[in-house]
Design a protein around this motif. Structure first.
Motif, PDB file in Angstrom:
ATOM      1  N   GLN A   1     -45.040 -10.257  87.944  1.00 11.41           N
ATOM      2  CA  GLN A   1     -43.509 -10.298  87.991  1.00 11.41           C
ATOM      3  C   GLN A   1     -42.894  -9.199  88.618  1.00 11.41           C
ATOM      4  OE1 GLN A   1     -42.395 -12.577  84.184  1.00 11.41           O
ATOM      5  NE2 GLN A   1     -44.072 -11.384  83.603  1.00 11.41           N
ATOM      6  N   ASP A   2     -41.902  -9.307  89.555  1.00 12.19           N
ATOM      7  CA  ASP A   2     -41.188  -8.222  90.359  1.00 12.19           C
ATOM      8  C   ASP A   2     -39.695  -8.656  90.423  1.00 12.19           C
ATOM      9  OD1 ASP A   2     -40.708  -5.910  91.496  1.00 12.19           O
ATOM     10  OD2 ASP A   2     -41.423  -6.628  93.517  1.00 12.19           O
ATOM     11  N   PRO A   3     -38.810  -8.243  89.940  1.00 14.61           N
ATOM     12  CA  PRO A   3     -38.982  -7.526  88.592  1.00 14.61           C
ATOM     13  C   PRO A   3     -39.475  -7.999  87.296  1.00 14.61           C
ATOM     14  CG  PRO A   3     -36.773  -7.804  89.037  1.00 14.61           C
ATOM     15  CD  PRO A   3     -37.474  -8.530  89.942  1.00 14.61           C
ATOM     16  N   ALA A   4     -39.988  -7.126  86.459  1.00 12.04           N
ATOM     17  CA  ALA A   4     -40.446  -7.606  85.020  1.00 12.04           C
ATOM     18  C   ALA A   4     -39.455  -8.039  84.402  1.00 12.04           C
ATOM     19  CB  ALA A   4     -41.534  -7.076  84.658  1.00 12.04           C
ATOM     20  N   PRO A   5     -38.978  -9.235  83.998  1.00  9.55           N
ATOM     21  CA  PRO A   5     -37.990  -9.634  83.009  1.00  9.55           C
ATOM     22  C   PRO A   5     -38.139  -8.977  81.668  1.00  9.55           C
ATOM     23  CG  PRO A   5     -38.982 -11.550  83.834  1.00  9.55           C
ATOM     24  CD  PRO A   5     -40.031 -10.435  84.178  1.00  9.55           C
ATOM     25  N   THR A   6     -36.696  -8.680  80.907  1.00  5.57           N
ATOM     26  CA  THR A   6     -36.624  -8.333  79.779  1.00  5.57           C
ATOM     27  C   THR A   6     -37.186  -9.105  78.799  1.00  5.57           C
ATOM     28  OG1 THR A   6     -34.801  -6.837  80.465  1.00  5.57           O
ATOM     29  CG2 THR A   6     -35.055  -7.180  78.003  1.00  5.57           C
ATOM     30  N   LEU A   7     -37.834  -8.463  77.583  1.00  4.63           N
ATOM     31  CA  LEU A   7     -38.400  -9.425  76.502  1.00  4.63           C
ATOM     32  C   LEU A   7     -37.202 -10.306  76.065  1.00  4.63           C
ATOM     33  CD1 LEU A   7     -41.045 -10.593  75.279  1.00  4.63           C
ATOM     34  CD2 LEU A   7     -40.409  -8.524  73.452  1.00  4.63           C
ATOM     35  N   PRO A   8     -37.213 -11.630  76.058  1.00  3.04           N
ATOM     36  CA  PRO A   8     -36.088 -12.507  75.428  1.00  3.04           C
ATOM     37  C   PRO A   8     -35.941 -12.235  74.021  1.00  3.04           C
ATOM     38  CG  PRO A   8     -37.412 -13.688  76.876  1.00  3.04           C
ATOM     39  CD  PRO A   8     -38.024 -12.502  76.675  1.00  3.04           C
ATOM     40  N   ASP A   9     -34.877 -12.269  73.436  1.00  2.08           N
ATOM     41  CA  ASP A   9     -34.551 -12.011  71.870  1.00  2.08           C
ATOM     42  C   ASP A   9     -35.425 -12.908  71.134  1.00  2.08           C
ATOM     43  OD1 ASP A   9     -33.025 -10.082  72.604  1.00  2.08           O
ATOM     44  OD2 ASP A   9     -30.925 -11.039  72.252  1.00  2.08           O
ATOM     45  N   TYR A  10     -35.682 -14.095  71.566  1.00  2.00           N
ATOM     46  CA  TYR A  10     -36.201 -15.248  70.737  1.00  2.00           C
ATOM     47  C   TYR A  10     -37.736 -14.988  70.789  1.00  2.00           C
ATOM     48  CZ  TYR A  10     -37.373 -17.443  75.229  1.00  2.00           C
ATOM     49  OH  TYR A  10     -37.972 -17.603  76.541  1.00  2.00           O
ATOM     50  N   LEU A  11     -38.123 -14.204  71.716  1.00  2.76           N
ATOM     51  CA  LEU A  11     -39.587 -13.842  71.833  1.00  2.76           C
ATOM     52  C   LEU A  11     -39.697 -12.482  70.830  1.00  2.76           C
ATOM     53  CD1 LEU A  11     -41.193 -14.403  75.060  1.00  2.76           C
ATOM     54  CD2 LEU A  11     -41.840 -15.750  72.916  1.00  2.76           C
ATOM     55  N   ALA A  12     -38.954 -11.630  70.838  1.00  4.99           N
ATOM     56  CA  ALA A  12     -38.877 -10.569  70.042  1.00  4.99           C
ATOM     57  C   ALA A  12     -38.698 -10.840  68.727  1.00  4.99           C
ATOM     58  CB  ALA A  12     -37.801  -9.579  70.548  1.00  4.99           C
ATOM     59  N   ALA A  13     -37.842 -11.888  68.383  1.00  3.68           N
ATOM     60  CA  ALA A  13     -37.631 -12.283  67.047  1.00  3.68           C
ATOM     61  C   ALA A  13     -39.156 -12.815  66.259  1.00  3.68           C
ATOM     62  CB  ALA A  13     -36.657 -13.470  66.939  1.00  3.68           C
TER      63      ALA A  13
END
Length: 229
Positions: free
Chosen positions: A216-228
Motif C-alpha cells: 500500500q503506497d501510501p499506507a492508509p491510516t487505521l480507520p476508527d471502526y477497526l481501532a474500536a
C-alpha cells in the motif's frame, strides 16, 4: 421469481411460534422463542452453518450471513450447489441454518456431567436466491458490515463482473428457536468430596492488532471502526 426488498417483515408477535421442529426433545427449559433473544444471538456472530440435502445425503456448509429485520442473507458463489438449487423456481431449497456461541467450558467432578455454556439459534425454512440487483447489493453491504461494522462504506463496492460471480440467498425468520445453557456445574452430591477440580472456564472472542497489507503506497491510516475492535 420476484425479488423481495431488503426490509423487515411484518412482526405480529414478540415471539416466534413453536413448531414440531423447533421444540427440543431434551432440556426444553433451555429453549427460547422471543425475537429479542434470537436476534441478539444472530447479531453477535457472523459465521453460520447451512444444512441441506444433496443427492439424498445431508450436507452442512459454513458461510457468512447477516440479519436484516426478519430475514437472513447468506453469501456464496454462483457455482455452488446450494446457491444453484436455491436459484431454481419454487419451492426453492429447504434448509436448516444454525449459529452457535460457546461461552464457557463446564468441567464437573464426573465425566458424565461435563458440558458447555452456549447460545444457539436454529432456523428452518426455504431459501431463495436473490436475483434483484439492488437487493443483492444491499444484502452484500449488510454482510460486509455485519462482519466489521462500517466497512461497506470504506471499501470499493462489487463491480458488474464481481456481482455476477457472487450469489446471495435469503431465508425468512419464521420457524426459529434459540437454546441457551448458562450457569455452573451440576455435580452429584456424592461427588463433591472427590479431589477433582470443577468449575467453569469462560470462553470469549477477542481481536488482535490489525496487520496492514503489504504494497500500500501510501499506507492508509487505521480507520476508527477497526481501532474500536
Amino acid at each position: 421469481m420476484t425479488a423481495a426488498p431488503v426490509a423487515s417483515a411484518s412482526v405480529a408477535s414478540s415471539s416466534y411460534a413453536k413448531t414440531a421442529r423447533t421444540v427440543p426433545t431434551r432440556a426444553k427449559e433451555r429453549a427460547r422463542y422471543d425475537r429479542e433473544t434470537v436476534h441478539a444471538i444472530l447479531d453477535a456472530a457472523y459465521l453460520c452453518h447451512l444444512g441441506f440435502v444433496r443427492d439424498g445425503a445431508p450436507v452442512v456448509l459454513p458461510t457468512l450471513y447477516a440479519r436484516v429485520g426478519e430475514r437472513l442473507y447468506l453469501h456464496g458463489s454462483t457455482g455452488s450447489r446450494p446457491l444453484l438449487a436455491a436459484g431454481k423456481a419454487d419451492p426453492g431449497l429447504p434448509v436448516c441454518v444454525t449459529v452457535t456461541h460457546v461461552d464457557g467450558l463446564v468441567l464437573a467432578k464426573s465425566a458424565f456431567h461435563h458440558s458447555i455454556n452456549y447460545r444457539s439459534v436454529m432456523v428452518h425454512g426455504t431459501a431463495y436466491q436473490v436475483t434483484d440487483e439492488q437487493e443483492a447489493r444491499a444484502a452484500l453491504d449488510a454482510l460486509v458490515d455485519h462482519v466489521v461494522p462500517g466497512r461497506a462504506a470504506d471499501s470499493r463496492p462489487a463491480n458488474a463482473k464481481e456481482l455476477a460471480a457472487t450469489a446471495v440467498i435469503r431465508l425468512d425468520l419464521e420457524e426459529v428457536s434459540a437454546k441457551i445453557r448458562t450457569g455452573g456445574v451440576n455435580d452429584e452430591p456424592e461427588d463433591l468430596a472427590l479431589p477433582y477440580w470443577s468449575g467453569v472456564v469462560p470462553v470469549t472472542r477477542s481481536y488482535g492488532t490489525p496487520v496492514p497489507a503489504e504494497g500500500q503506497d501510501p499506507a492508509p491510516t487505521l480507520p476508527d471502526y477497526l481501532a474500536a475492535l
